[in-house]
Structures are given as C-alpha cells and as structure tokens.
Write an enzyme that holds these catalytic residues in place. Structure first.
Site, PDB file in Angstrom:
ATOM      1  N   ARG A   7      -9.807  -1.764 -19.613  1.00 29.47           N
ATOM      2  CA  ARG A   7     -10.008  -3.205 -19.714  1.00 29.47           C
ATOM      3  C   ARG A   7      -9.727  -3.891 -18.366  1.00 29.47           C
ATOM      4  NH1 ARG A   7      -6.157  -6.685 -23.682  1.00 29.47           N
ATOM      5  NH2 ARG A   7      -7.765  -8.014 -24.569  1.00 29.47           N
ATOM      6  N   GLY A  51      -5.671   0.694 -14.606  1.00 24.06           N
ATOM      7  CA  GLY A  51      -5.170   0.563 -13.235  1.00 24.06           C
ATOM      8  C   GLY A  51      -6.303   0.623 -12.235  1.00 24.06           C
ATOM      9  N   VAL A  52      -6.265  -0.284 -11.287  1.00 19.81           N
ATOM     10  CA  VAL A  52      -7.389  -0.445 -10.363  1.00 19.81           C
ATOM     11  C   VAL A  52      -6.974  -0.448  -8.895  1.00 19.81           C
ATOM     12  CG1 VAL A  52      -8.744  -1.737 -12.045  1.00 19.81           C
ATOM     13  CG2 VAL A  52      -7.202  -2.966 -10.490  1.00 19.81           C
ATOM     14  N   GLY A  53      -5.686  -0.366  -8.619  1.00 19.92           N
ATOM     15  CA  GLY A  53      -5.214  -0.596  -7.254  1.00 19.92           C
ATOM     16  C   GLY A  53      -5.623   0.460  -6.252  1.00 19.92           C
ATOM     17  N   GLU A  54      -5.799   1.682  -6.696  1.00 25.93           N
ATOM     18  CA  GLU A  54      -5.986   2.755  -5.732  1.00 25.93           C
ATOM     19  C   GLU A  54      -7.335   3.453  -5.799  1.00 25.93           C
ATOM     20  OE1 GLU A  54      -1.833   4.725  -5.068  1.00 25.93           O
ATOM     21  OE2 GLU A  54      -1.731   3.568  -6.901  1.00 25.93           O
ATOM     22  N   PHE A 109       0.811  -1.220   0.000  1.00 24.69           N
ATOM     23  CA  PHE A 109       0.000   0.000   0.000  1.00 24.69           C
ATOM     24  C   PHE A 109       0.841   1.264   0.000  1.00 24.69           C
ATOM     25  CE2 PHE A 109      -2.111  -3.386   2.502  1.00 24.69           C
ATOM     26  CZ  PHE A 109      -3.040  -3.757   1.549  1.00 24.69           C
TER      27      PHE A 109
HETATM   28 MO1  MOS Z   1       0.883   3.202  -4.244  1.00 24.59          MO
HETATM   29  S1  MOS Z   1       0.557   4.445  -2.638  1.00 24.59           S
HETATM   30  O1  MOS Z   1       1.372   4.249  -5.465  1.00 24.59           O
HETATM   31  O2  MOS Z   1       2.100   2.146  -3.698  1.00 24.59           O
END
Ligand code: MOS
Length: 731
Positions: A621, A695-698, A242
């Site tokens: 996608r 991108g989906v992580g944040e 994170f």
């Molecule tokens: Mo994320 S806070 O860009 O690792």
C-alpha cells in the site's frame, strides 16, 4: 483493484503535501546544529593523518596558544571517561567497537584523535590545525581488498547450500560465470554530522540528526556510565541520512564529555571531509557468480559468493546472498559471504546496503545469461519467476515482479528494442537499453505511539520515529486522520525525541510499516474508550461529541509478525531492529520492482548519458504517492550515480580518501538526470503488516546499476562488470 482490503479513503493514498514542508522552505525548521543554546562553545575534530600505527606524542602548545581555546581532548587528557562498549554488530549500540579517544592506537585514516573546544568555530578549527602529532607507523597497511595484508574470513552462518550446485552446474547446457565489483561510496547527506550537547545539572540533552534517537540515548548512557533516564536525544529534522545516521558514532560521547568538562553547551559540526570517516559508508564488494540453465533459460544452478571490505576491528558484512539466492526458482544453489579486513574505518549501512551491490552482480549475470541464450531478459525473469523462495521453500507473501516488468516495459516501449548489441545506433550515439530486477525485503519492528483526540476535532500523534526527509511527519498525520475520521489538517505530529513513545530505527525501509500499525492500535484504543469498537472513522467524532469527553489520549505498542514476544523490552532500550525479509520462519516478504534504462554512448567522445530511466515498483500500500514518488525517483537517481559517477578514491599509500569532498567526489548534476519515471504498481498484501505497507525507502536504488551495465553492453557489446562505469572504460 476490484476487491480492496483498504476501504476507499479521503487521506491515505492521497498526495498530501509535506507536513513540515512550509517550515523547511521558510527556514523555520531547526536542524540539530541550528538549535541555539546560550554560551555555546564550538568543537572541532582533529583526525589522524595515518591509517595504522600509534600516537607517540602530541604537541598541543601551539593549539593552546590560539586565542579562545578552552580545552583540548585527547586520549591522554580524557583518560577513561568514555567506557568501552560493544558495536551494534555485537549487540551494542555504536557503529564500531573502537572506544572514542580510547588509546594511542590508530586503526584508520581519519580517526578522531583530538577535539578542540573554543569560543568560536574558527578558533577551534585554527587550533585543531596547529596540533602537532608524532606518529609511529605500523610496517604494513591494507588500504583495500587486494592488499596482501588484508585478511579474508568466510562468514559460515551466511553460507547457503541447496541441492548439488557443482553437479548441476557441470551438467547445465548453458552457463555464465563472471566476477563483478563495486567501489567504496559515501552517503554525503546534505546535513553534516552535527552534535550539540548541553548538561543541566546531571541531565544531558543531545541535539543530533539521527535515524534512531533511542539508540543514541542508551548507547551514550552505556559509554558515559550514567542512567539512561538522564539523557534526552532530540532529532526533529534530519537533512538526509541514508544509513549514515543510523547508529551512535564516536563523536557524540566526545561532545558530551567536552560539554561536561567545561560546564557549557558544546556544538560540533564535522566538516564534509571528516564526514567520510565520522560514520559508515558503502564498502567495496567483489562477487563471483555462476549460473547454469537449460535451453529455455530455466535456472538449474546458481552460485553467488561475495567479498566485502571491512575494518580490522569489526567484521561487518551486508551478506545479501541471503536475498539473491531466493529471488528466482532454482533447485541447486550455493552462496557464501566473506569479509576482507583492512586498515579502514568500519563500513556501515548505505541505502540498500547489501541489496544494491549484490543485485548489481546477480542482475548483470542474468543479462549475460539472457544474451548467451539469445533470450529477452524480461522473459528470462519470467521463466524463473516463483511464488516460493527456493532455499527454504517458503511462500512470498505477495510478489508482483512480472507485473512490474510488464508495466515498466510498456512505459519504456521495450518492444522497440532490437536485441543485437550495437544495433540501435542513432547517428554518433550508440544506444543501449537494459533492465534489471529491484528488490528490497519488507521489514518491521516493535514501535509505540500515542494519539490524543480532542472534542474540537484536533488530533495529536506522537512517536519517536524519524523524519529524514522521507515523509514521516506526513505519514503519521495521514494515518491518524484516516483512523479517526478527521481532516489531515487537524492533526499535529511530534517525533524524533526520546521523551516520546519509542519507535524503531528509521532503517531497513521499515518506519511506516512499523509506526503506522502502532498509530492504528492507539486509535483502536480511542474507539474502545468511546464504546464504538470497530466503528468506521465517520462515527468517531459523533461518538466523541455524544460522550461529552474533552480529551482522550491513548498509548499503544505493536509487535509485528515474527518478532519474538520478549523483544518488547528492547523497544525501551533502543534495541528495536527491522525483522522480516528472509528472516521469518513461515514466509518471505519483499517489495519488488523492475528498472529500465536507456544509455547513450558517444562514438567519438565516449561520453555516457542516461536520457531516460523507468522504474516500476510494487511495494504494497502506498500511503502518500507524493512522498513515495520522491523516494523512488531519488533512489533511481542515486542508482544512476552509483553506476556512473560515485567512487571514493583511496590512496593505497596511507589508506586515505583522495576525494573526500563534494568537488572531487563525482555526483550527478541536473544535466545528468534527464527523464526519470517511477510507476507505482498497485499491490495489496494482507500479511506483511496491518498497514499493508512494504517500505519504499531503499528499493529505488536497487537494480539500476545492473540495468545500466546491461544497457552499456547492449549499446557497445562490451560487458563492464566493475562500477563505476566511466568513459575510459567504454573506449
Ligand atoms: Mo538504511 S541503509 O537501512 O538507513
């Protein structure tokens, strides 16, 4: 979708189970601290008990007397073995510019000031607790942003001015002006900050959970003054990161030096409390927002100024006015960012580092404007929706914001909402419904991959990307399987190792957008080797068969749009960072979404509950809806946590963290998280990158806190502008 850029596929877009899932649930997966090395000694950090001052003396006698103690490192015992190197913010590698055990100076509470190395963890811990330090306190101390000795600095390059904000705001028939704040929060990834170092003659291997193995390798080489080719960094699994495992921290060089001094492998696992200062965190922020609009809600003036806490040594700011200024159509904009330097450890990146706090301010202000106008908050976003960002006049590559609002609103049944605050009471519960925009810039960076195709139909794909739990192994297998027309079960994957082709930092939600195109390019090279350039995946194995070749292995590197040609060197020096978002000359790239929440506040106890949350996200996608679902829902849960629970509490007397543990640092438990639904809105973007991935992580965490504060207002008529919102605030 009718016309589709991406051909119907057997693998991509499918909820393929996690590649490493079985290894993780059976305990077979070896995290950095699980790797067993012969004759390992154990390190334990001793952290400073003061925030600002100097070490006058160490008394190490009692510590040395603990049976099993082998060595104690302090600034006095290690001298200049670790070199001063610049922080990432100055073009270096390390999270902050302080030299590990560099001097007697203390810059924050919880700074590592000694390392004990012993035969066992218990002996090292016992000895570390027996270290006696005489400190000399500096007379003044800034523990937080409001401290008189904190120093504020405006970051001029981040200033934005479009049109004439002052005149437009003065003339606007409808205005909103408010101040907002967000607290310090810590990632607390489940896997603690571990490092194991082992030297074999002059070669060093580091086992460390990392979002960027090449950053650790090259940064450590610089700190130790040795050739980077002598260092290998391995990070096979990461138990949550994170942002906290994004860059080299002070601990790694200390463990490397300790291992070299004693001629044995050394293992460090920082404690949970130490983790609060071993790496970065989400710094406190303050915001001043002014919005001017016409009677239909069209924005005529927007001002957003942010203040972010930082350390005295490093002026770190996330500065997301660069995004909040570009989200909605508006002809007159003014934005600024300031750092406030304090005696705290250097903050860092934490999931949507700028987007989360800046979205809280802007999206709450928009709700205040909607209320002032007596307008539905979704309609306010609609009248200000734009295909062109208003600062530079650049086009969005794609923008499905209102489709996200419409889909989330339908799933949430928003049409049943009555707009009057307090009007949806249900017995003893005050019910509030709120919504907000989610956004996250689409980034990518240089990356490389190697793909090996065997005549028996087995494929191996490798790249020094990172598995943080987000699904990197699975994604890499899927992309190679898709490109080469083999079942995903036939693909094996290697990642998280500096001996592999280098990849970007697993940050900025950019891993898939960066590494998938490199895998695709390596598969192109395999096609060319087979003389079937441009052939469909189904034609590859027959061509392989016909060729009589046993194994083809190809390497490829890719440079995304907007990344300068000379940047490829950086890929081979641990310096590839996300590019895109608002930093391109010809366009802006964003994933967008809409967050909806229901809040219930008990009229008598003031208990705050969130019985349901719905998010709809358009992020290009979707390669794997199973892992992406985890990202979105995980982000939304963290958003609820950010809004209602988490707050790193600071003791103003010594700038220490009062709740630096998982018992006192408030987190939601299962009973707090009831119904969280993530909708994946189909979106095709031909421009962002070859994989069409945004991108989906944040993005999942962004906007939730604003949706909650807006729902709290709707429930109670009380506008709460400071996070976290707790029951004492709604009394
Ligand atoms: Mo994320 S806070 O860009 O690792």
């Amino acid at each position: 979708m009718s016309e589709t850029l991406f051909p119907q596929s057997s693998t991509l877009g499918q909820p393929v189970p996690r590649y490493e899932g079985r290894a993780k649930v059976t305990g077979e997966a070896r995290y950095a601290s699980d790797v067993r090395l012969a004759r390992t000694a154990h390190a334990y950090l001793h952290m400073s008990a003061i925030a600002r001052g100097t070490i006058e003396a160490f008394d190490l006698a009692a510590a040395r007397a603990v049976p099993g103690v082998i060595d104690i490192l302090t600034h006095e015992t290690i001298g200049d073995q670790i070199r001063q190197t610049p922080a990432i913010y100055q073009g270096g590698y390390i999270s902050d510019s302080r030299r590990p055990l560099g001097s007697a100076e203390i810059a924050n509470w919880g700074q590592p000031i000694a390392v004990v190395v012993a035969e066992t963890f218990e002996a090292a811990r016992e000895a570390a607790h027996r270290i006696d330090v005489t400190y000399k306190l500096h007379p003044s101390l800034a523990a937080g942003m409001n401290s008189p000795s904190a120093t504020t600095q405006t970051l001029e390059p981040m200033t934005i001015g479009v049109g004439d904000f002052d005149a437009a705001y003065a003339a606007a028939p409808v205005k909103v002006e408010a101040h907002y704040s967000t607290p310090a929060q810590h990632q607390n990834p489940m896997e603690q900050f571990a490092t194991q170092c082992v030297w074999e003659s002059d070669r060093l291997t580091v086992h460390e959970p990392s979002q960027y193995v090449n950053n650790v390798k090259f940064g450590l080489a610089e700190q130790l003054g040795i050739g980077a080719e002598r260092i290998r960094v391995i990070s096979t699994y990461v138990g949550g990161a994170f942002g906290a495992k994004g860059f080299l921290t002070q601990r790694t060089a200390l463990v490397a030096i300790a291992a070299r001094r004693i001629g044995r492998p050394v293992k460090l696992v920082a404690t949970r409390e130490q983790g609060f200062t071993v790496s970065g965190y989400r710094a406190e922020t303050r915001h001043h927002v002014q919005l001017g609009a016409d009677s239909e809600g069209r924005l005529s003036a927007l001002r957003h100024e942010g203040w972010e806490l930082t350390s005295r040594g490093d002026a770190v700011a996330m500065g997301a006015v660069s995004m909040t200024a570009r989200l909605y159509a508006c002809p007159n904009i003014s934005a600024r960012v300031n750092t406030v330097a304090t005696d705290r450890s250097t903050p860092g990146f934490m999931r949507a580092p700028g987007e989360m706090p800046y979205a809280f301010a802007l999206e709450t202000a928009l709700d205040e404007l909607a209320h002032t106008l007596d307008m539905d908050p979704i309609e306010l976003r609609r009248v200000n929706d734009t295909r062109t960002e208003p600062v530079g006049g650049l086009p969005y590559t794609s923008r499905s914001l209102m489709r996200c609002f419409d889909e989330a609103a339908a799933a949430f049944d928003w049409k049943r909402r009555t707009s009057q605050p307090g009007s949806m009471r249900d017995g003893d519960w005050l019910v509030g419904w709120g919504c907000a925009t989610a956004f996250y810039p689409t980034y990518a960076g240089n990356s490389a991959a190697r793909v090996r195709l065997s005549a028996n139909g087995r494929v191996h794909v490798s790249s020094a990307g990172h598995e943080l739990g987000q699904g990197m192994y699975t994604m890499m297998a899927q992309v190679a399987a898709e490109e080469l027309g083999v079942p995903v079960e036939r693909v094996t994957v290697s990642l998280g190792d500096t001996d592999l082709p280098p990849a970007i930092v697993a940050g900025g939600s950019s891993s898939t957008a960066s590494v998938a195109p490199a895998i695709m390019a390596a598969c192109d090279a395999i096609r060319r080797r087979l003389g079937v350039d441009g052939a469909s995946p189904a034609e590859i194995m027959p061509a392989m068969e016909a060729s009589g070749i046993g194994v083809i292995e190809e390497f490829a590197e890719t440079r995304p749009h907007g990344v300068p040609p000379d940047s490829m060197k950086g890929l081979y020096r641990g310096k590839t960072f996300p590019v895109g978002g608002v930093h391109l000359p010809d366009r802006v790239q964003f994933a967008l979404g809409a967050q909806f929440v229901e809040v219930r506040i008990h009229a008598l106890t003031h208990e705050i509950r969130v019985p349901r949350a719905v998010g709809a996200f358009a992020a290009g996608r979707i390669i794997n809806p199973r892992t992406v679902h985890g990202q979105f829902v995980g982000g939304m849960i963290w958003g609820i946590s950010s809004a209602l629970h988490e707050h790193t509490e600071i003791d103003d007397r010594n700038a220490s963290y009062i709740n630096a543990n998982l018992a006192d640092y408030l987190l939601p438990v299962n009973a707090d998280i009831i119904d969280v639904k993530a909708i994946m809105v189909p979106e095709e973007d031909r421009l962002v990158n070859r994989a069409g991935v945004k991108g989906v992580g944040e993005i999942g965490v962004v906007g939730v806190a604003a949706a909650i504060s807006n729902a709290v207002f709707h429930a109670t008529g009380r506008r709460l502008r400071d996070l976290p919102i707790r029951l004492e605030h709604v009394m």
